[in-house]
Design a protein around this motif. Structure first.
Motif, short mmCIF file in Angstrom:
data_model
loop_
_atom_site.label_atom_id
_atom_site.label_comp_id
_atom_site.label_asym_id
_atom_site.label_seq_id
_atom_site.Cartn_x
_atom_site.Cartn_y
_atom_site.Cartn_z
N ASP A 32 0.85 -1.19 0.00
CA ASP A 32 0.00 0.00 0.00
C ASP A 32 0.88 1.24 0.00
O ASP A 32 1.72 1.42 0.89
N LYS A 34 0.36 4.19 0.76
CA LYS A 34 0.16 5.20 1.80
C LYS A 34 0.89 4.87 3.09
O LYS A 34 0.72 5.55 4.10
N SER A 66 -1.61 5.51 8.26
CA SER A 66 -1.12 5.98 6.96
C SER A 66 -0.06 7.06 7.16
O SER A 66 0.13 7.57 8.27
N VAL A 168 -9.53 3.65 5.89
CA VAL A 168 -9.58 4.08 4.49
C VAL A 168 -9.29 2.95 3.51
O VAL A 168 -9.64 3.04 2.34
N THR A 169 -8.63 1.91 3.97
CA THR A 169 -8.40 0.73 3.12
C THR A 169 -8.60 -0.49 4.01
O THR A 169 -8.11 -0.51 5.14
N THR A 170 -9.35 -1.45 3.50
CA THR A 170 -9.66 -2.61 4.36
C THR A 170 -9.04 -3.89 3.83
O THR A 170 -8.71 -4.00 2.63
N ASP A 171 -8.91 -4.83 4.72
CA ASP A 171 -8.68 -6.24 4.37
C ASP A 171 -7.43 -6.53 3.54
O ASP A 171 -7.48 -7.28 2.57
N ILE A 172 -6.29 -5.95 3.94
CA ILE A 172 -5.02 -6.42 3.38
C ILE A 172 -4.63 -7.64 4.23
O ILE A 172 -4.47 -7.52 5.44
N HIS A 180 -5.96 -3.11 8.24
CA HIS A 180 -6.82 -2.03 7.73
C HIS A 180 -6.03 -0.74 7.88
O HIS A 180 -5.44 -0.50 8.94
N VAL A 181 -6.05 0.09 6.86
CA VAL A 181 -5.31 1.35 6.93
C VAL A 181 -6.18 2.43 7.56
O VAL A 181 -7.34 2.61 7.17
N ASP A 183 -6.48 6.60 8.82
CA ASP A 183 -5.96 7.91 8.43
C ASP A 183 -5.69 8.83 9.61
O ASP A 183 -5.59 10.04 9.45
#
Ligand SMILES: *[C@@H]1O[C@H](CO)[C@@H](O)[C@H](O)[C@H]1NC(C)=O
Ligand SMILES: *[C@@H]1O[C@H](CO)[C@@H](O)[C@H](O)[C@H]1NC(C)=O
Ligand SMILES: *[C@@H]1O[C@H](CO)[C@@H](O)[C@H](O)[C@H]1NC(C)=O
Ligand SMILES: *[C@@H]1O[C@H](CO)[C@@H](O)[C@H](O)[C@H]1NC(C)=O
Ligand SMILES: *[C@@H]1O[C@H](CO)[C@@H](O)[C@H](O)[C@H]1NC(C)=O
Ligand SMILES: *[C@@H]1O[C@H](CO)[C@@H](O)[C@H](O)[C@H]1NC(C)=O
Length: 382
Positions: A32, A34, A66, A168-172, A180-181, A183
């Motif tokens: 990612d 970020k 992030s 802001v970003t899920t499920d890595i 989960h990212v 912010d």
């Protein structure tokens, strides 16, 4: 020994022995764009990466801050994260508060009501929940801080002092669970009174301080504090004519539960015994809000739920709760409660009567409350 190797060699070594891509947190984070600050922190602090990579801690969910989250934090605190101005312990506490104990894909966090989950933050400076050695808690919700907003919004995680971090970003996926990212950096939990200070609940803070009650509230392991807002105190008007000193002290006790009850634990219609002997509060959910009622009527709306504190949780409410009327001393076993179950014997929390976990608290609390009532009534009037 290993820690003397430059971190990059350590990573290369790990690759050379054939560890799969994205099994390690550093590799997951590298996917990612970020997360470059986090990457550099993990690279230069292998012990922190180990918190996430160690296979022996079970499944976990990492709320990965992030670059924007770190930048904002650095600006607010005048620290230089890359430059190493963060102490290791501080960084470790912050990052461990971002590790939820368990596997929580986003789909597990998005239902109405939200989820309260233990983290890896076990440092006693930030965690005093009593009971088992679990870490302090974060609360995740797509329905606002009390989990009851009428419409779903963004998925957020709530931590200390009422601060929250949007996901802001899920499920890595990585080897031990999910990333989960977020912010924003979650704030570490503080004591009840310093959290009240940060939320500008000055009437309540002042009252507790002058009443010498603050320390008891701050140091009792595992509490829920229903914290009336400034407006709630203002609306009391002139309490002198309405409440005796004894009633005032009881009122404070009515706002505290001897157990940490995050909003998902508060069952609709449920009655929860308070530190005011024989008195419960009741939980109501309707039209997009969570409410708490005291036995004396009135319905306090939770304005800001799940403010995580060092020793439990605080819910900010818009009214001061009132107890049901009783005859004589509230410690009388015959005092009847209007809070629902009629004449059944008051259900008393493990905290308040004769439990081994809490019995040192009760006498001191009772004495304090008795001793401070006059001070408290002065404070309210001030
Ligand atoms: C950060 O530095 C600025 C400028 O030097 C100063 O005005 C501000 O008060 C500082 N903030 C903190 C939290 O120390
Ligand atoms: C950060 O650390 C460097 C090196 O130790 C020091 O020179 C600098 O003053 C520190 N900055 C702050 C804001 O503490
Ligand atoms: C996530 O949801 C699944 C399916 O409902 C459930 O089996 C699992 O226990 C949940 N995980 C956690 C940590 O609650
Ligand atoms: C995570 O939860 C398990 C089960 O409740 C517990 O045994 C373990 O100690 C917890 N881990 C941490 C790091 O708190
Ligand atoms: C309270 O006391 C009054 C007078 O002593 C009595 O009439 C009344 O029934 C009592 N109420 C309760 C709930 O005990
Ligand atoms: C507390 O519990 C002990 C043992 O269970 C019992 O002997 C004692 O009477 C209790 N004290 C009170 C005040 O209920």
């Amino acid at each position: 020994m290993r820690s003397y190797l430059p971190p990059i060699l350590y990573l290369l070594l790990a690759c050379a022995v054939g560890i799969q891509a994205q099994d390690k947190i550093a590799d997951a984070v590298a996917t990612d764009g970020k997360l470059s600050t986090l990457r550099s922190i993990l690279t230069s602090n292998p012990a922190l990466a180990q918190l996430l990579d160690d296979k022996s801690y079970g499944q976990r969910t990492f709320l990965a801050p992030s670059d924007a989250a770190f930048a904002k934090y650095a600006a607010e605190t005048n620290t230089t994260i890359r430059g190493g101005n963060f102490s290791r312990t501080q960084l470790e506490a912050i990052l461990s508060y971002h590790v939820m104990n368990g596997s929580f894909p986003a789909s597990n966090l998005t239902s109405r009501g939200g989820v309260a989950a233990a983290t890896f933050l076990q440092d006693s400076q930030y965690t005093n929940l009593g009971g088992g050695g679990g870490g302090n808690v974060v609360y995740a919700s797509r329905y606002g801080s009390s989990g009851e907003a009428s419409a779903a919004g963004k998925l957020e995680v709530f931590g200390g002092v009422g601060n929250s971090a949007p996901i802001v970003t899920t499920d890595i996926k990585y080897g031990n669970g999910y990333v989960h990212v977020v912010d924003n950096l979650l704030s570490l939990p503080q004591t009840c009174t310093s959290s009240m200070g940060k939320l500008s609940l000055t009437s309540l803070t002042q009252a507790l301080n002058r009443a010498v009650l603050a320390q008891t509230l701050d140091t009792t392991p595992g509490v829920t504090c229903f914290a009336p807002s400034q407006e709630a105190f203002a609306a009391l008007g002139n309490p002198e004519g309405k409440l005796s000193p004894k009633e005032l002290s009881d009122t404070l006790m009515l706002h505290t539960l001897g157990k940490a009850e995050y909003s998902p634990d508060l069952e609709t219609g449920g009655e929860y015994p308070t530190l005011m002997t024989g008195q419960s509060v009741k939980v109501v959910r309707e039209s997009g809000s969570l409410y708490i009622t005291g036995g004396g009527g009135g319905k306090a709306k939770v304005l800001r739920g799940n403010v995580i504190v060092k020793n439990g949780v605080m819910h900010v409410i818009d009214q001061v709760l009132t107890p049901s009327s009783t005859n004589g001393s509230s410690s009388s076993p015959t005092s009847s409660s209007g809070a629902g179950t009629g004449d059944s014997s008051p259900s008393v929390s493990g905290f308040s009567k004769n439990s081994s976990s809490g019995n040192h608290i009760v006498p001191s609390t009772a004495l304090l409350f008795t001793a401070i009532t006059i001070i408290f009534s002065r404070v309210i009037l001030a």
